[in-house]
Write an enzyme that holds these catalytic residues in place. Structure first.
Site, short mmCIF file in Angstrom:
data_model
loop_
_atom_site.label_atom_id
_atom_site.label_comp_id
_atom_site.label_asym_id
_atom_site.label_seq_id
_atom_site.Cartn_x
_atom_site.Cartn_y
_atom_site.Cartn_z
N SER A 1 0.81 -1.21 0.00
CA SER A 1 0.00 0.00 0.00
C SER A 1 0.84 1.27 0.00
CB SER A 1 -0.97 -0.03 1.19
OG SER A 1 -1.89 1.03 1.10
N ARG B 1 -5.95 4.87 -1.73
CA ARG B 1 -6.11 6.03 -0.88
C ARG B 1 -6.11 7.31 -1.72
NH1 ARG B 1 -3.38 4.97 4.94
NH2 ARG B 1 -3.65 2.71 5.00
#
Length: 542
Positions: free
Chosen positions: A112, A281
């Site tokens: 991530s 995100r």
């Protein structure tokens, strides 16, 4: 030709909330990747002849592990593997591919927002057939299997060309290399008014999108510039690099400071945004205003009906417990359900599958909807663009009107990164031990009304998840939350969340940290953050 290889277990292969994350040299140990992948396959049933989706964010070691996964998937009996060209698939795109092609599941190779490189982070995550992260019953089964594994199965095949679109065969398994962007771009076109957004760009609207040399670069280039007509250069740092250009691909005000400074400058674009390593995100900044993820969730939910894909309204809103209560006020006005869950996107999956929620969000810059089963950074950016195109207002004007209608939730997160695990655990244990004695006490002039360790009772399957974060609530609706994060690879990350509700529009222009200063001081006094960690200040403030 498939063969069975003897192996011995590793003791450290428990998946966290987002799969197994370790430093690259850990994954490079002989048999380490093979043990974990085989433990995963041994924990699944019914995949013979089925499809496995595989892709990642392009970080260091991504391509090598994809070759291992292909050889092991073939040896274990999968019938087809769908792989993004070059090994690239954003996490939301992988979720969509799993759902669109009715795959058995998918393996996402990413850590991530964590740094990439030869000595940085790598990760392996499994997503189930609904496109969402594996539930705890699967991840715990994988960990249990990893502790006793004695063999893995792998096919002796030549490396597969993952840079050419088309279908080949590997040990009897079809390997299909696909354009990683095309299916996702079509999904976005079905949700948003591309014509209206295109007209806005044609009228001179300026945007800066920082892809941070991470996975959303190709997606932003295709959708923003080629399909929506944004000027060339709108998508910056758009080539995915194994080390993300030496930067930390986390779209916050520390790691995307250059974008923030530009958006606060005299010749700022109309809209600024960024996404992280694997594309799930987002960072939203208007000219002269940063929109917190909590506020962004609330504002997107309040305006979602302006986008074609959400004109019929929302079924409900879900947020993680540490996320501010701003979205709760929107749900109340809309007369729809509001669900407070633990941190971790997998908890939203049940609500989305049950048709109880449409839009979900976390304060850690993750927002998404029922179009996939992951948070989706570019989706949030496109919904903002759709709202801006329809309302013909600036981000600052939309935020001001929202706060005037609903009140403002001043909110901030303080991260203490790489804290010694024993010190972090001692802080949490000590705080848990005195929760029952806190209600009624006054700290820094603030009266505590409630203190608990959050537990979630899933309204869909009845499961209970305990110890999800410590909440301390004060008179007037203010609160602080403390929890340890499971997304790092070194030590522990202590997160402190601070929130104050302000209904008075005359007090909606305060500096956030100043507005929260008494709560921040109270949190340190109650929890002993400096005493336990030895830190005078957080590593990151968002």
């Amino acid at each position: 030709m498939a063969r069975t290889v003897e192996t011995t277990p590793f003791a450290d292969q428990r998946p966290g909330t987002s799969g197994l994350r370790k430093k690259v040299p850990v994954f490079q140990q002989p048999n380490y990747v093979e043990n974990f992948v085989q433990s995963l396959f041994d924990s699944l049933e019914g995949f013979a002849g089925k499809t496995l989706v595989v892709g990642g964010d392009g970080r260091y070691y991504n391509r090598e592990v994809i070759q291992t996964v292909i050889a092991m998937a073939a040896a274990n009996g999968f019938g087809r593997a769908i792989i993004g060209k070059g090994g690239i698939l954003s996490t939301p795109a992988a979720s969509h591919i799993i759902r669109k092609y009715k795959a058995f599941g998918g393996i996402v190779l990413s850590a991530s927002h964590n740094p990439g490189g030869p000595h940085e982070d790598f990760g392996i995550k499994y997503n189930i057939g609904n496109g969402g992260p594996a539930p705890e019953k699967i991840t715990e089964a994988v960990f249990a299997r990893s502790k006793v594994i004695s063999r893995y199965m792998i096919a002796d095949i030549a490396p597969v060309d993952i840079d050419t679109i088309g279908t080949t065969e590997a040990a009897g398994m079809a390997v299909e290399i696909i354009d990683p962007v095309a299916d996702y771009a079509e999904l976005m076109k079905s949700l948003f008014d591309f014509e209206a957004i295109g007209k806005m760009f044609a009228s001179g609207f300026r945007m800066a999108f920082d892809a941070m040399h991470a996975v959303t670069g190709p997606y932003a280039k295709e959708i923003l510039e080629r399909r929506l007509g944004a000027p060339v250069g709108t998508a910056r740092n758009f080539v995915p690099l194994p080390d993300f250009g030496g930067h930390h691909p986390d779209p916050n005000l520390v790691h995307a400071k250059a974008l923030y400074d530009e958006m606060m400058g005299p010749d700022a674009p109309d809209f600024g945004a960024a996404s992280d390593g694997d594309g799930d995100r987002n960072l939203i900044i208007g000219r002269g205003i940063f929109v917190t993820p909590s506020d962004s969730l609330a504002m997107l939910a309040a305006n979602a009906h302006l986008a074609p894909g959400y004109r019929s309204g929302l079924k409900g809103i879900a947020r993680s417990m540490p996320t501010s209560g701003a979205a709760d006020l929107v749900a109340k006005k809309l007369g729809i359900g509001m669900y407070e869950t633990p941190t971790g996107w997998k908890f939203f999956g049940n609500l989305l599958d049950a048709g109880m929620a449409t839009i979900c969000g976390e304060e850690s810059a993750g927002t998404g909807s029922d179009h996939v089963r992951e948070k989706d950074g570019l989706w949030a950016v496109l919904l903002w663009l759709n709202i801006l195109a329809v309302r013909s207002q600036s981000v600052k004007e939309i935020a001001a009107e929202h706060w005037a209608s609903f009140g403002r939730n001043y909110y901030s997160r303080h991260d203490y990164e790489a804290v010694a695990s024993d010190a972090a655990n001692a802080l949490v244990d000590e705080l848990r031990g005195k929760l029952s004695s806190l209600p009624g006490k006054v700290v820094r002039g603030l009266k505590i009304t409630k203190a608990d360790d959050f537990a979630y009772h899933d309204p869909v399957d009845g499961s209970v998840s305990e110890h999800q974060g410590i909440r301390i609530l004060f008179e007037g609706g203010s609160r602080v939350v403390l929890r340890l994060s499971g997304t790092g690879t070194s030590g522990a990350t202590l997160r402190l969340y601070v929130e104050r509700y302000e209904p008075d529009p005359a007090r909606h222009d305060l500096d956030t940290q100043a507005a929260l200063s008494d709560l921040i001081a109270a949190a340190d006094e109650i929890a002993g953050i400096r005493r336990h960690t030895g830190r005078e200040s957080p590593s990151v403030i968002t």
